[in-house]
Design an enzyme around this catalytic site. Structure first.
Site, PDB file in Angstrom:
ATOM      1  N   GLY A  22     -94.606  42.216  75.567  1.00 39.75           N
ATOM      2  CA  GLY A  22     -95.192  41.591  76.748  1.00 39.75           C
ATOM      3  C   GLY A  22     -95.493  42.555  77.872  1.00 39.75           C
ATOM      4  N   MET A  23     -94.797  43.682  77.911  1.00 40.47           N
ATOM      5  CA  MET A  23     -94.951  44.596  79.036  1.00 40.47           C
ATOM      6  C   MET A  23     -95.598  45.915  78.661  1.00 40.47           C
ATOM      7  SD  MET A  23     -93.860  43.030  81.678  1.00 40.47           S
ATOM      8  CE  MET A  23     -93.771  44.395  82.820  1.00 40.47           C
ATOM      9  N   ASP A 137     -76.036  47.112  73.188  1.00 41.84           N
ATOM     10  CA  ASP A 137     -76.943  46.373  72.306  1.00 41.84           C
ATOM     11  C   ASP A 137     -76.975  47.000  70.920  1.00 41.84           C
ATOM     12  OD1 ASP A 137     -78.608  44.273  71.707  1.00 41.84           O
ATOM     13  OD2 ASP A 137     -80.438  45.256  72.423  1.00 41.84           O
TER      14      ASP A 137
END
Length: 909
Positions: A22-23, A137
């Site tokens: 999206g970016m 993560d």
């Protein structure tokens, strides 16, 4: 608007789109300045220009770049560049091709290989944790496996510093959730404390690693995820993972402990996990590409298009681009700095197993680490890769590539001096050729640590351009080259792990086997050497290593010499094997063979200064005219100078003056030598000149001057840098101070006791006795104290150590027994000590160049005491043939007096 192939973005030319979110996007691109492929990550502001989201993404990108730049580990993505082009932020990173760990879940792969992968991930996390960072993560999507089995842990974009560090600085850093309540990270891999929003530390990554390990080994998550995120979180907080059927109980125990609900119940560190897994990990050879899978199917970039997601750091690259433990060849200098050291390469394997105990030469004290991990047996056959088959740096110019290729061939041939010269030319042609700087550091480190550290720093700065196997070599040699004191054990451990990661790499296998000689029994080292030869039967270093193991660890001298002959036959340019053959024959007293071998070496190699010194030694030992001996020495010195090694040339000329009894000239040359090395910060560069000058002054009867010289150096040495093989001359120097009345007997004995206590290892026991007692004895009282402290193994008949160490030990025993009033016990030891072709050069005895002649003198005294007039006259005559012309020589004066008393017909003086 996304970029298209062929578009230029700053200095990068886009080649293909690898992934998008999206970016922004991630592209494969070419860095036109450095000519290398990169992963180019570009942020794109959304149409609405949501400043908060945009700002968070920019901060995350910058954070990722800073973290990657701060971490130095081959398993972490390297960041090459970060900046902004026409208002668009970007990062240029490594580009690795291979598979994600996610792609291997539920695939049929040997459990040992899967464990090896998990161990490698743990090692990378260790690096981050040591830097005070928590990844936050860890999951299969964030681990990439190259086709060669090397792993990369990806996406440090949300990593945070530990809470202790944050509290110390009054910072909060990133929270567990964003402002809208969504998680930062992936819930399925979060530790209980992380999902509850509590303080976290490195043990949160350990939990995520445990989830990843369970999933890789069992093909499913350890917690329920079939009823949505709420049910998943509840399962993480309360459920125990199901049994791991088919997994070894030891491995299941490791994973379950990592998955403990309470951080305190987990391992103290990821290092503990890696250590627990090491014995079960087999080499990674087929995880990325199975035999039934075509290469095109196996190749996949980290940024290969996936289901839409926000752009993250999936970037890593295909990069283009013990000291083998025993060589005496000093390489030529680089164009930037001529090595000022005066010592030949001692070689680590030789020093660990031999030189530790040779007359005051001790390996610098080190922190003894755990033994290297045991490599698990595997039925898989790695692809053998000779050092000459390693990929050439694609970005270097052709001249540099050609020189680098020549250097690799010289390494394979066991011609280290030639290799150093070639790598030096390569760096001159292309200063950015990091792999050449690395190998120059490896080649020279044990002869000139100051220069080696300069080379190594160049290699560290260019680390990102190295191939993974070269990064492993860089990491393995860091404890040797950059630590003070050198940590040999840690290098052995790292090399053991590197052989697991790169099982077909003959160069790494060679370094591991040679360094392990000092840490493992011969029965365990021999399979390592044979493994190296299985990978490359013509590898000169491995052939030499097998010979050295036989000669220096098992006492199988003739078998070792036969192995050296096979080495010379297989690799005609193997200078090191030629050198070892000469050194062994010197120790055996086979002077004619030494002379013949030296001439053969000179004919094969051309510029071979050590060959000329061996030739000089053989001629000196058999009483050849001094003019012939001097010519050989001066030829060696000229060849050293041609290589930029002025200090090495000076050293050998000094040794010749000492050997022929010109002590006043030797003193002048030693003082010139001290000025020559004055600006070298390494202790060893100054120590050799200091201890040699002290011995020369003592021989001339100038005890007061010798004491002052010893005192001066001992006062200065604290400002010098200790080095891996600088030696320990403390007690010899202190003994000179005692003789000069500069220290009391009480102070001397106290310092000796402290010195002995600081060398408690059994490996050092004989060396401690030789250097701390026997060779310091000057009278009957000293000798009796030495005999009382003598270790039992000093008298063993079946010696399993080097011939060269045996010579020094026999000399020490002979001197001690003679001074203690037992000539009968001294006789066999002094006879053995004087058999060699020594006197001019003493292999592995860099501080005892007078020892052979002094032992000859003591042999004469012993034979005289036992009524052997003829034998005494012969020994005294040999002493006077060497030192009879000296203006001032205690040994020669005493020998002359005994010759007169015995009515001998002297050979000189």
């Amino acid at each position: 608007m996304p970029l298209s192939p062929g578009d230029r973005f700053d200095r990068y030319v886009v080649e293909a789109l690898l992934g998008e979110g999206g970016m922004g996007e991630v592209y494969r691109a070419l860095d036109t300045r450095l000519g290398r492929a990169v992963a180019l990550k570009v942020l794109r502001r959304d149409a609405q220009g949501a400043s908060e989201t945009w700002g968070r993404q920019v901060r995350r990108m910058l954070r990722e770049a800073r973290i990657a730049a701060a971490l130095s580990d081959p398993g972490i993505v390297a960041v090459y560049d970060v900046g902004e082009h026409e208002g668009t932020p970007f990062i240029a990173m490594e580009l690795v091709q291979g598979k994600l760990l996610r792609d291997l879940i539920r695939k049929d792969a040997p459990i040992g290989e899967r464990i090896a992968l998990l161990s490698a991930v743990a090692e990378v996390l260790c690096c981050a944790h040591r830097a005070g960072l928590v990844h936050r993560d860890v999951k299969p999507e964030n681990v990439m496996i190259r086709e060669d089995g090397a792993i990369k842990v990806l996406d440090f974009g949300i990593a945070r510093r530990t809470d202790d560090e944050l509290a110390a600085e009054g910072q909060d850093d990133f929270a567990t959730r964003t402002g809208d309540g969504s998680f930062i990270g992936t819930p399925a891999y979060m530790a209980p404390e992380q999902v509850k929003g509590e303080a976290i530390d490195a043990r949160a990554d350990q939990f995520a690693w445990g989830v990843t390990a369970y999933e890789l080994l069992m093909g499913k998550l350890p917690f329920r995820s079939d009823r949505g995120p709420v049910s998943l979180i509840a399962s993480i907080l309360s459920d125990d993972p199901p049994p791991m059927d088919g997994v070894p109980p030891e491995i299941e125990s490791v994973v379950r402990r990592a998955l403990a609900k309470e951080p305190a119940d987990r391992y103290a560190s990821m290092e503990a996990i890696a250590a627990a897994l090491a014995p079960f990990a087999m080499p990674i050879t087929t995880l990325v590409r199975r035999n039934d899978e075509p290469a095109s199917a196996a190749r996949r970039s980290v940024q290969e298009p996936r289901p839409p997601a926000n752009t993250s750091s999936r970037a890593t690259t295909t990069r283009s681009s013990a000291r083998r433990a025993a060589t005496h060849h000093t390489p030529p200098a680089t164009s930037t700095r001529a090595p000022s050291r005066s010592r030949r390469f001692l070689g680590l394997a030789a020093v660990v197993t031999v030189g530790l105990a040779t007359a005051g030469v001790f390996l610098a004290r080190k922190a003894r680490t755990a033994p290297p991990p045991v490599l698990a047996r595997t039925a898989l056959t790695p692809v053998p890769t000779a050092v000459t088959a390693l990929p050439l740096p694609s970005f270097a110019n052709e001249e540099a590539r050609a020189a680098y290729r020549e250097g690799l061939q010289a390494l394979r041939d066991g011609a280290w001096r030639t290799a150093y010269a070639a790598f030096s030319r390569a760096t001159q042609a292309d200063p950015g050729l990091t792999a050449a700087w690395l190998r120059m550091a490896i080649v020279i480190w044990d002869a000139d640590v100051t220069t080696a550290r300069e080379h190594f720093r160049r290699a560290v700065m260019g680390r990102a351009t190295l191939e993974p196997h070269d990064q492993a070599l860089l990491d393995a040699h860091e404890p040797l080259i950059q630590r003070t004191p050198s940590d040999v054990g840690e290098s052995v451990r790292r090399l053991a792990l590197a052989t697991t990661r790169f099982p077909g790499n003959a160069e790494i296998a060679n370094y591991y086997s040679m360094f392990a000689i000092g840490y493992l029994p011969p029965s365990e080292v021999l399979p390592l050497v044979d493994r190296c030869l299985a990978l490359d039967p013509l590898y000169g270093d491995c052939l030499q290593g097998r010979a050295r193991l036989l000669i220096r660890r098992t006492g199988q001298v003739e078998e070792g010499l036969a192995a050296l002959e096979r080495c010379i036959e297989a690799t005609p340019a193997a200078s090191d094997c030629l050198m070892d053959r000469g050194d062994t024959n010197i120790a055996l007293g086979r002077c004619s063979l030494v002379e013949t071998g030296a001439r053969e070496w000179i004919a094969k190699v051309g510029s071979a200064p050590i060959a000329h010194m061996q030739l000089a030694a053989a001629m000196y030992a058999r009483g050849a005219p001094e003019a012939a001996v001097k010519t050989a020495v001066e030829t060696a010195a000229a060849q050293f100078r041609a290589q930029g090694l002025e200090a090495e040339a000076s050293k050998h000329l000094i040794l010749h003056e000492i050997a022929v009894g010109r002590f006043e000239q030797a003193e002048r040359m030693l003082r010139d030598h001290q000025r020559l090395v004055a600006n070298d910060p390494a202790a060893g560069a100054h120590g050799w000149a200091a201890i040699t000058l002290v011995q020369v002054l003592e021989e001339m009867g100038r005890d007061a001057d010798a004491g002052r010289e010893a005192q001066s150096f001992r006062a200065r040495r604290g400002a010098l840098i200790a080095e891996p093989l600088s030696g320990d001359f403390s007690l010899h120097l202190l003994r000179a101070e005692l003789a000069a009345g500069l220290v009391t007997r009480e102070a001397y004995e106290a310092e000796r006791a402290a010195w002995v206590k600081s060398h408690p290892e059994p490996l050092y026991r004989i060396g401690v006795w030789i250097s701390g007692y026997a060779l310091l004895a000057r009278d009957a009282e000293d000798a009796k104290a030495a005999l009382a402290a003598m270790p039992q193994e000093a008298l063993t008949k079946d010696r399993s150590f080097s011939l060269h160490l045996g010579l020094v030990l026999d000399s020490a025993l002979g001197q001690t027994y003679w001074l203690a009033g037992n000539p009968k016990a001294a006789l066999p030891h002094l006879t053995a000590a004087t058999v060699s072709c020594g006197g001019l050069i003493e292999p592995m005895m860099p501080t005892q160049h007078m020892r052979h002649t002094k032992s000859l003198h003591q042999l004469g005294l012993v034979r005289e005491a036992l009524g052997d007039r003829s034998g005494a006259c012969d020994a005294f005559g040999r002493v006077l043939a060497r030192w009879g012309g000296a203006r001032a020589s205690r040994t020669a004066a005493e020998a002359r007096a005994h010759v007169k008393a015995l009515g001998c017909e002297s050979k000189a003086g």
